[in-house]
Design a protein around this motif. Structure first.
Motif, short mmCIF file in Angstrom:
data_model
loop_
_atom_site.label_atom_id
_atom_site.label_comp_id
_atom_site.label_asym_id
_atom_site.label_seq_id
_atom_site.Cartn_x
_atom_site.Cartn_y
_atom_site.Cartn_z
N LEU A 1 0.82 -1.20 0.00
CA LEU A 1 0.00 0.00 0.00
C LEU A 1 0.85 1.26 0.00
CD1 LEU A 1 -2.60 -1.08 2.73
CD2 LEU A 1 -2.62 -1.58 0.29
N ASP A 2 0.37 2.31 -0.67
CA ASP A 2 1.05 3.60 -0.63
C ASP A 2 0.57 4.38 0.58
OD1 ASP A 2 -1.46 4.60 -1.23
OD2 ASP A 2 -1.02 4.98 -3.35
N ASN A 3 0.99 5.65 0.69
CA ASN A 3 0.65 6.47 1.86
C ASN A 3 -0.85 6.74 1.96
OD1 ASN A 3 3.34 6.62 2.58
ND2 ASN A 3 3.71 8.47 1.39
N ASN A 4 -1.56 6.60 0.86
CA ASN A 4 -3.00 6.83 0.86
C ASN A 4 -3.80 5.54 1.09
OD1 ASN A 4 -2.69 9.62 0.25
ND2 ASN A 4 -2.36 9.11 -1.91
N GLY A 5 -3.07 4.45 1.34
CA GLY A 5 -3.74 3.19 1.61
C GLY A 5 -4.21 2.46 0.36
N LYS A 6 -3.72 2.88 -0.80
CA LYS A 6 -4.10 2.23 -2.05
C LYS A 6 -3.02 1.25 -2.49
CE LYS A 6 -7.12 5.89 -3.85
NZ LYS A 6 -7.39 6.78 -5.00
N VAL A 7 -3.43 0.16 -3.10
CA VAL A 7 -2.48 -0.86 -3.56
C VAL A 7 -1.74 -0.33 -4.80
CG1 VAL A 7 -2.21 -3.20 -4.43
CG2 VAL A 7 -3.92 -2.72 -2.67
N PHE A 8 -0.41 -0.33 -4.73
CA PHE A 8 0.37 0.08 -5.90
C PHE A 8 1.22 -1.06 -6.44
CE2 PHE A 8 3.37 0.58 -2.44
CZ PHE A 8 4.60 0.28 -3.00
N ARG A 9 1.37 -2.13 -5.63
CA ARG A 9 2.18 -3.27 -6.07
C ARG A 9 1.69 -4.52 -5.34
NH1 ARG A 9 7.10 -2.27 -4.00
NH2 ARG A 9 7.18 -4.08 -2.62
N ILE A 10 1.78 -5.64 -6.02
CA ILE A 10 1.47 -6.92 -5.37
C ILE A 10 2.68 -7.83 -5.51
CG2 ILE A 10 -0.04 -8.93 -5.31
CD1 ILE A 10 -2.24 -7.31 -6.53
N ASP A 11 3.16 -8.34 -4.39
CA ASP A 11 4.24 -9.33 -4.37
C ASP A 11 3.63 -10.69 -4.08
OD1 ASP A 11 6.03 -7.22 -4.70
OD2 ASP A 11 6.23 -6.93 -2.54
N GLY A 12 4.18 -11.71 -4.67
CA GLY A 12 3.56 -13.01 -4.47
C GLY A 12 4.49 -14.19 -4.61
N MET A 13 3.92 -15.35 -4.39
CA MET A 13 4.65 -16.62 -4.43
C MET A 13 3.74 -17.67 -5.05
SD MET A 13 4.58 -19.79 -2.81
CE MET A 13 3.78 -19.51 -1.26
N VAL A 14 4.31 -18.55 -5.84
CA VAL A 14 3.59 -19.68 -6.42
C VAL A 14 4.40 -20.95 -6.16
CG1 VAL A 14 2.70 -20.75 -8.52
CG2 VAL A 14 2.53 -18.27 -8.24
N GLN A 15 3.74 -21.97 -5.64
CA GLN A 15 4.42 -23.24 -5.38
C GLN A 15 3.74 -24.36 -6.16
OE1 GLN A 15 4.56 -24.59 -1.29
NE2 GLN A 15 6.37 -25.81 -1.68
N ASP A 16 4.56 -25.18 -6.78
CA ASP A 16 4.06 -26.35 -7.49
C ASP A 16 3.71 -27.43 -6.47
OD1 ASP A 16 3.63 -28.61 -8.97
OD2 ASP A 16 5.35 -28.36 -10.29
N ILE A 17 2.43 -27.71 -6.31
CA ILE A 17 1.97 -28.70 -5.32
C ILE A 17 1.40 -29.94 -6.03
CG2 ILE A 17 1.55 -27.03 -3.49
CD1 ILE A 17 -1.44 -27.14 -4.24
N THR A 18 1.86 -30.16 -7.26
CA THR A 18 1.33 -31.28 -8.05
C THR A 18 1.52 -32.62 -7.34
OG1 THR A 18 1.82 -30.06 -10.08
CG2 THR A 18 1.41 -32.42 -10.29
N GLU A 19 2.74 -32.87 -6.92
CA GLU A 19 3.03 -34.15 -6.27
C GLU A 19 2.20 -34.33 -5.01
OE1 GLU A 19 6.91 -36.64 -4.53
OE2 GLU A 19 7.18 -34.69 -5.51
N HIS A 20 2.14 -33.27 -4.22
CA HIS A 20 1.36 -33.32 -2.98
C HIS A 20 -0.12 -33.56 -3.29
CE1 HIS A 20 -0.13 -32.20 1.01
NE2 HIS A 20 -0.98 -31.40 0.40
N THR A 21 -0.65 -32.84 -4.30
CA THR A 21 -2.06 -32.97 -4.65
C THR A 21 -2.39 -34.36 -5.15
OG1 THR A 21 -2.14 -30.60 -5.22
CG2 THR A 21 -3.92 -32.00 -6.06
N LEU A 22 -1.53 -34.90 -6.04
CA LEU A 22 -1.78 -36.24 -6.57
C LEU A 22 -1.70 -37.30 -5.47
CD1 LEU A 22 0.18 -36.07 -9.96
CD2 LEU A 22 -2.29 -35.83 -9.59
N ASN A 23 -0.72 -37.14 -4.58
CA ASN A 23 -0.62 -38.08 -3.45
C ASN A 23 -1.84 -37.98 -2.55
OD1 ASN A 23 1.87 -39.06 -4.25
ND2 ASN A 23 3.03 -37.64 -3.00
N GLU A 24 -2.29 -36.75 -2.36
CA GLU A 24 -3.49 -36.54 -1.53
C GLU A 24 -4.70 -37.20 -2.17
OE1 GLU A 24 -5.37 -32.52 -1.16
OE2 GLU A 24 -4.51 -32.62 0.86
N GLN A 25 -4.82 -37.08 -3.49
CA GLN A 25 -5.93 -37.72 -4.19
C GLN A 25 -5.87 -39.23 -4.06
OE1 GLN A 25 -5.66 -36.22 -8.19
NE2 GLN A 25 -6.53 -34.22 -7.68
N ILE A 26 -4.65 -39.77 -4.19
CA ILE A 26 -4.48 -41.23 -4.06
C ILE A 26 -4.84 -41.69 -2.64
CG2 ILE A 26 -2.77 -43.09 -4.02
CD1 ILE A 26 -1.27 -41.55 -6.25
#
Length: 478
Positions: free
Chosen positions: A247-272
Motif C-alpha cells: 500500500l502507498d501512503n493513501n492506503g491504495k495498492v500500488f504493487r502486489i508481491d507473491g509466491m507460487v508453489q508447485d503442489i502437483t506431487e502433494h495434490t496427486l498423493n493426496e488424491q491417491i
C-alpha cells in the motif's frame, strides 16, 4: 621586440603576464587535482613505470610514494591479472583509450583490491594519463548479491516455488526463474508474459484468479488460492498461489508481491490417499453392515428359541441377551451410515438404544418418561460399545425391576464432564429401589458384565438406591 614601440612592448608584456598567470593557475589546479582527488590519478610511461601519482595511490595501497615510483607498476599487479593488464597497455601504446578496465592490485599487507581504470595515451610524449577507482566493495557486494540470487534460485528450484512482483502503476512485472519452469513458459512466450500465464488456466481457474486478485486490490488484503495448470504436451499441474498487496501512503495498492508453489506431487498423493481411504471406509462400512446383519440373525434365533420355551426364567435370559446383541448391532448400524467409520455420535446412540429397549420391554403404549440430557459428543468404538452395553444392562434392570408394579415412571440419563480427563454417565429412575448390599455380584451376569466393561474403560461405577429410586454413576476417562 626591438622594432616595437614602447606602447606595443607594454601591451605585449601585459599579455605575457596574463598568460603566465593563467598557466600558474592551471598548474595550481593540476596540483590540487593530483593532491586531493579521491580517485587514483597517475601519469605513466610506456616502459611500465609511474611518473607521477596522486597521494590516494599511497593511501589505498599502503606503499610510500617513493616505493611506488621506484618500481615497475607491474610489480603491484595481481599475478592472475598481469597478462590482461599487459595486453591493455599494448593497446594504449597503439593509441587506444581504456574505458572501465579492471584488475587487481596487491596492497603492501598482501590484500588485493579491485581497480577500475580509465586512461588516454599520449603517443607524442610517450605518456599514459590514467584514473583508477577502487571498486572492491562494489564488486564484493555484487558477488554476494549474485551468490544470494543463485542460492535463492536453487532453493526455489528445490522447493518448486517461484516469486513474482507486479507494479500496478507502471506495469513492471518480475518473475523468478522457477516461475517460468513451473508454468512451462518458453523463451519465445516471454514477450507477452501475462497472456502466456493466463493461458495456463482453465475457465474456472481464470475466473477464480481474476475475482481473487481484484478483491485483493480493492481491500488491500492478502490472498491465497489453488488452481490447476494446463501446459501443452504435459500432464496437468496444481499450484498454490499467495499474493501480498503493498500500500502507498493513501492506503491504495500500488504493487502486489507473491509466491507460487508447485503442489502437483502433494495434490496427486493426496488424491491417491483420499481414494484409498474412501475405499477402505466403504469396505469397513460394508463390514459393519454385515456384522449388524449377522447380529440380527443371532437376535432372531434367540427370539425363536425364546418363543419355543415355556420356562419364564429362560425366556428372560433370552430377552436380556437379545438386548445386548441389539445394543451392539445398533453401533454397527450407526457406523455403517456414518461418513466417519471410526467415531460415533454418542447422543444419537444412547437415544436409539433407549427407544429400542423401552419399546421392547414396555411396548408402544408405555407411560415411561425418558429424559435424556446427553450432548453431541463423538466417541470411538472402543468407548462407545462398552458404554452402550453398560447402559443396556442398567436400562433393562430399571424396566424389569424398578417399575414392575408401576404403570408410570421416569428415567433420566445425563452425561457431563467431571474434569479435563473424566466424564460421568448417570442413569436415574424413580422406581421402588433396592439394597445394593444384597446384590450377589458373582451370581449376577448383568453385574459381572458391567464390572468387566467398567474396568475395560478404566472407570468406576457407583450405585445409590432407596425407596425413591436408583441412580448409577459411571465415571470413565475421555
Amino acid at each position: 621586440m626591438d622594432n616595437l614601440s614602447a606602447e606595443e612592448k607594454i601591451q605585449f608584456l601585459e599579455k605575457r603576464v596574463l598568460e603566465l598567470k593563467k598557466e600558474a593557475e592551471q598548474a595550481l589546479i593540476y596540483k590540487h587535482f593530483f593532491q586531493y582527488s579521491r580517485d587514483m590519478v597517475c601519469i605513466a610511461n610506456n616502459e611500465g613505470r609511474f611518473l607521477k601519482l596522486s597521494p590516494s595511490f599511497s593511501e589505498s595501497l599502503g606503499y610510500s610514494m617513493t616505493e611506488l615510483l621506484d618500481r615497475p607498476f607491474t610489480d603491484f599487479i595481481h599475478p592472475d591479472d598481469l597478462q590482461a593488464t599487459l595486453d591493455e597497455i599494448n593497446l594504449n601504446q597503439k593509441g587506444a583509450s581504456t574505458l572501465r578496465f579492471e584488475n587487481r592490485y596487491l596492497k603492501k599487507n598482501g590484500e588485493a583490491i579491485i581497480l577500475q581504470w580509465v586512461s588516454n595515451p599520449d603517443p607524442i610524449n610517450n605518456r599514459i594519463y590514467a584514473v583508477a577507482r577502487d571498486v572492491t566493495d562494489i564488486r564484493n557486494t555484487e558477488r554476494e548479491l549474485k551468490l544470494s540470487q543463485q542460492l535463492l534460485n536453487a532453493s526455489q528450484h528445490m522447493a518448486k516455488m517461484g516469486s513474482w512482483s507486479f507494479n500496478l502503476i507502471n506495469g513492471d512485472l518480475y518473475w523468478s526463474d522457477e516461475l517460468f519452469n513451473i508454468f512451462g513458459i518458453k523463451e519465445n512466450e516471454r514477450d507477452n508474459l501475462y497472456e502466456a500465464y493466463v493461458n495456463r488456466f482453465d475457465e474456472e481457474g481464470f475466473l477464480l484468479y481474476e475475482s481473487t486478485v481484484n478483491k485483493s486490490i480493492e481491500t488491500g488484503k492478502p490472498y491465497t488460492f489453488k488452481h490447476s495448470v494446463n501446459i501443452k504436451g504435459e500432464d496437468k499441474k496444481y499450484v498454490y498461489c499467495v499474493g501480498i498487496p503493498q500500500l502507498d501512503n493513501n492506503g491504495k495498492v500500488f504493487r502486489i508481491d507473491g509466491m507460487v508453489q508447485d503442489i502437483t506431487e502433494h495434490t496427486l498423493n493426496e488424491q491417491i490417499i483420499r481414494k484409498s481411504v474412501r475405499e477402505k471406509e466403504i469396505l469397513i462400512q460394508e463390514l459393519h453392515h454385515r456384522v449388524k446383519n449377522n447380529l440380527q440373525v443371532i437376535n432372531s434365533l434367540l427370539s425363536l428359541q425364546s418363543n419355543l420355551s415355556n420356562d419364564e426364567q429362560l425366556k428372560s435370559i433370552f430377552n436380556d441377551s437379545q438386548e445386548r446383541i441389539r445394543s451392539m448391532a445398533t453401533i454397527h448400524d450407526l457406523l455403517y451410515h456414518n461418513e466417519d467409520v471410526s467415531m460415533i455420535d454418542f447422543s444419537q446412540y444412547i437415544n436409539r438404544i433407549a427407544e429400542e429397549i423401552l419399546r421392547s420391554r414396555k411396548g408402544e403404549s408405555h407411560q415411561i418418561d425418558m429424559k435424556i440430557n446427553v450432548p453431541t459428543v463423538n466417541y470411538s468404538i472402543d468407548i462407545a460399545v462398552p458404554l452402550g452395553l453398560i447402559f443396556t444392562e442398567i436400562m433393562t434392570n430399571a424396566l424389569k425391576h424398578a417399575f414392575d408394579q408401576q404403570e408410570q415412571g421416569i428415567i433420566e440419563i445425563n452425561l457431563k464432564r467431571i474434569d479435563e480427563q473424566q466424564c460421568q454417565l448417570s442413569i436415574k429412575d424413580n422406581g421402588k429401589g433396592f439394597d445394593p448390599q444384597l446384590i450377589d455380584h458373582s451370581a449376577s451376569l448383568g453385574m459381572l458384565i458391567m464390572e468387566n466393561l467398567t474396568e475395560q474403560l478404566d472407570g468406576k461405577i457407583e450405585i445409590l438406591s432407596d425407596t425413591n429410586g436408583t441412580i448409577y454413576h459411571l465415571s470413565f476417562k475421555h
